[in-house]
Design an enzyme around this catalytic site. Structure first.
Site, mmCIF file in Angstrom:
data_model
loop_
_atom_site.group_PDB
_atom_site.id
_atom_site.type_symbol
_atom_site.label_atom_id
_atom_site.label_comp_id
_atom_site.label_asym_id
_atom_site.label_seq_id
_atom_site.Cartn_x
_atom_site.Cartn_y
_atom_site.Cartn_z
ATOM 1 N N ILE A 137 4.307 8.375 4.343
ATOM 2 C CA ILE A 137 5.591 7.679 4.190
ATOM 3 C C ILE A 137 6.482 8.414 3.193
ATOM 4 C CG2 ILE A 137 6.641 5.501 3.413
ATOM 5 C CD1 ILE A 137 3.987 4.112 4.397
ATOM 6 N N VAL A 164 0.675 11.786 -10.763
ATOM 7 C CA VAL A 164 1.163 10.612 -11.495
ATOM 8 C C VAL A 164 0.130 10.046 -12.469
ATOM 9 C CG1 VAL A 164 2.706 10.044 -9.570
ATOM 10 C CG2 VAL A 164 0.506 8.864 -9.757
ATOM 11 N N ASN A 175 6.291 6.450 -4.771
ATOM 12 C CA ASN A 175 5.602 6.256 -3.488
ATOM 13 C C ASN A 175 4.108 6.552 -3.571
ATOM 14 O OD1 ASN A 175 5.403 6.453 -0.330
ATOM 15 N ND2 ASN A 175 4.647 8.411 -1.128
ATOM 16 N N TYR A 209 -7.264 -2.782 -4.083
ATOM 17 C CA TYR A 209 -5.973 -2.237 -3.648
ATOM 18 C C TYR A 209 -4.892 -3.319 -3.653
ATOM 19 C CZ TYR A 209 -2.305 -0.396 -0.618
ATOM 20 O OH TYR A 209 -1.081 0.004 -0.118
ATOM 21 N N LYS A 254 -1.415 -3.669 -5.939
ATOM 22 C CA LYS A 254 -0.047 -3.767 -5.401
ATOM 23 C C LYS A 254 0.644 -5.001 -5.979
ATOM 24 C CE LYS A 254 0.556 -0.026 -3.237
ATOM 25 N NZ LYS A 254 1.663 0.879 -3.595
HETATM 26 P P1 NAP Z 1 -0.761 8.616 2.336
HETATM 27 O O1 NAP Z 1 -0.331 9.213 3.613
HETATM 28 O O2 NAP Z 1 -2.206 8.597 1.987
HETATM 29 O O3 NAP Z 1 0.086 9.301 1.172
HETATM 30 C C1 NAP Z 1 -0.169 9.002 -0.173
HETATM 31 C C2 NAP Z 1 0.514 10.043 -1.012
HETATM 32 O O4 NAP Z 1 0.259 9.740 -2.386
HETATM 33 C C3 NAP Z 1 -0.046 11.474 -0.762
HETATM 34 O O5 NAP Z 1 0.997 12.385 -0.843
HETATM 35 C C4 NAP Z 1 -1.011 11.648 -1.913
HETATM 36 O O6 NAP Z 1 -1.246 12.995 -2.261
HETATM 37 C C5 NAP Z 1 -0.218 10.938 -3.002
HETATM 38 N N1 NAP Z 1 -1.008 10.678 -4.185
HETATM 39 C C6 NAP Z 1 -2.173 10.013 -4.321
HETATM 40 N N2 NAP Z 1 -2.580 10.054 -5.602
HETATM 41 C C7 NAP Z 1 -1.648 10.760 -6.285
HETATM 42 C C8 NAP Z 1 -1.497 11.156 -7.631
HETATM 43 N N3 NAP Z 1 -2.407 10.858 -8.575
HETATM 44 N N4 NAP Z 1 -0.397 11.864 -7.979
HETATM 45 C C9 NAP Z 1 0.528 12.197 -7.067
HETATM 46 N N5 NAP Z 1 0.440 11.875 -5.766
HETATM 47 C C10 NAP Z 1 -0.644 11.164 -5.403
HETATM 48 O O7 NAP Z 1 -0.314 7.069 2.233
HETATM 49 P P2 NAP Z 1 1.025 6.289 2.662
HETATM 50 O O8 NAP Z 1 0.622 5.238 3.595
HETATM 51 O O9 NAP Z 1 2.101 7.231 3.023
HETATM 52 O O10 NAP Z 1 1.346 5.561 1.284
HETATM 53 C C11 NAP Z 1 2.577 5.680 0.603
HETATM 54 C C12 NAP Z 1 2.807 4.413 -0.206
HETATM 55 O O11 NAP Z 1 3.005 3.309 0.690
HETATM 56 C C13 NAP Z 1 1.630 4.010 -1.102
HETATM 57 O O12 NAP Z 1 2.124 3.528 -2.339
HETATM 58 C C14 NAP Z 1 0.970 2.869 -0.329
HETATM 59 O O13 NAP Z 1 0.257 1.981 -1.179
HETATM 60 C C15 NAP Z 1 2.193 2.216 0.291
HETATM 61 N N6 NAP Z 1 1.880 1.369 1.464
HETATM 62 C C16 NAP Z 1 1.371 1.917 2.601
HETATM 63 C C17 NAP Z 1 1.091 1.107 3.679
HETATM 64 C C18 NAP Z 1 0.537 1.655 4.965
HETATM 65 O O14 NAP Z 1 0.226 0.851 5.878
HETATM 66 N N7 NAP Z 1 0.402 2.967 5.118
HETATM 67 C C19 NAP Z 1 1.324 -0.280 3.607
HETATM 68 C C20 NAP Z 1 1.839 -0.806 2.422
HETATM 69 C C21 NAP Z 1 2.127 0.034 1.365
HETATM 70 P P3 NAP Z 1 -2.513 13.840 -1.697
HETATM 71 O O15 NAP Z 1 -2.095 14.359 -0.349
HETATM 72 O O16 NAP Z 1 -2.694 14.888 -2.722
HETATM 73 O O17 NAP Z 1 -3.668 12.888 -1.600
#
Ligand code: NAP
Length: 251
Positions: free
Chosen positions: A16, A59, A85, A174, A178
């Site tokens: 995202i 982060v 994010n 998790y 949130k």
């Molecule tokens: P994702 O594809 O797993 O992406 C997560 C991103 O966060 C990746 O770029 C990851 O980097 C990065 N990250 C993790 N730990 C980090 C750190 N310590 N420092 C910097 N970057 C870090 O997940 P996503 O679904 O796009 O999630 C994005 C946001 O949306 C999150 O906050 C998640 O909780 C929220 N969200 C997602 C959903 C869903 O259904 N997908 C629903 C509700 C909320 P790496 O590639 O290095 O791991």
């Protein structure tokens, strides 16, 4: 001083976050691709084009956060939008194996190892606070800065409090992190209410990304849309709100 608005998206190398950065670049902003792995950040920036620049940013690492803030000041001279994010859904085992009984069960606070709880909150909660605090001096100098955090209906205390809600069985580490991120958003919004900085939190909905093994039914374009809208609200826009593209989400 850079003459275009500048947005920093944390965890923007994939999922995202990458889509939010892509959409903000398409709206004419210069985007900084926060990535803990700079090579992945560079590849993501290249996929967007010349409006995107990779920025090493873990982060959970204060030195990395401080260096990123310093680089933004010295190279770009401004920051208009911060999208917190970056997030993790669980802490993987050292050998990469899946926990016995499944990820959801392993994340229940009755059994989750405290070390894993602390690690997950370090990214999803303290990371949001640490990055926001470090970027605030730059954001305060911007004419109309916007901070957008990524929340989840899964962390909605009101929704999960409904006794018939089947998601209650999944409300573990998790989801609780949130809920805390939602509270952190309000705390920043209230503290900045007298400034031009607006702070809101978006729910992307269940989106197909690595976070959930690509199980979500929504696309990253759909998941990014509310965060992008909140990043671009004008001076009449809200602060201290939690929403998805259909409107307010219960806290
Ligand atoms: P994702 O594809 O797993 O992406 C997560 C991103 O966060 C990746 O770029 C990851 O980097 C990065 N990250 C993790 N730990 C980090 C750190 N310590 N420092 C910097 N970057 C870090 O997940 P996503 O679904 O796009 O999630 C994005 C946001 O949306 C999150 O906050 C998640 O909780 C929220 N969200 C997602 C959903 C869903 O259904 N997908 C629903 C509700 C909320 P790496 O590639 O290095 O791991």
């Amino acid at each position: 001083m850079h003459n275009k608005s500048i947005a920093l998206v944390t965890g923007a190398n994939k999922g995202i976050g990458l889509q939010i950065a892509t959409d903000l670049a398409a709206k004419g902003l210069t985007v900084l691709i926060g990535s803990r792995d700079i090579e992945k950040g560079r590849a993501a920036a290249e996929s967007i084009g010349t409006a995107a620049h990779a920025l090493q940013l873990d982060v959970t690492d204060q030195a990395s956060i401080d260096a990123a803030a310093q680089r933004i000041r010295s190279e770009f001279g401004r920051l208009d939008v911060l999208v917190n994010n970056a997030g993790v859904s669980h802490i993987p085992a050292a050998d990469g194996s899946a926990p016995e009984g499944g990820l959801v069960e392993a994340g229940l606070l009755t059994v989750a190892p405290l070390e894993d709880v602390r690690k997950l909150w370090e990214t999803n909660v303290f990371g949001v606070i640490a990055v926001t605090q470090a970027m605030l001096p730059l954001l305060r100098e911007a004419p109309a800065a916007r901070i957008v955090n990524l929340g989840s209906t899964g962390g909605s205390l009101a929704w999960n409090s409904e006794p018939g809600n089947s998601h209650r069985a999944m409300f573990g580490n998790y989801s609780a992190s949130k809920s805390a991120a939602h509270a952190v958003t309000l705390a920043f919004a209230f503290a900045l209410e007298s400034t031009n900085i607006k702070v809101n939190i978006a729910c992307p909905g269940h989106t197909a990304t690595a976070l959930n093994g690509f199980s979500g039914p929504r696309t990253v374009e759909q998941g990014a849309s509310e965060a992008v809208r909140l990043a671009l609200i004008d001076s009449d826009g809200p602060t201290g709100t939690f929403s998805d593209e259909n409107g307010p989400v219960a806290w």
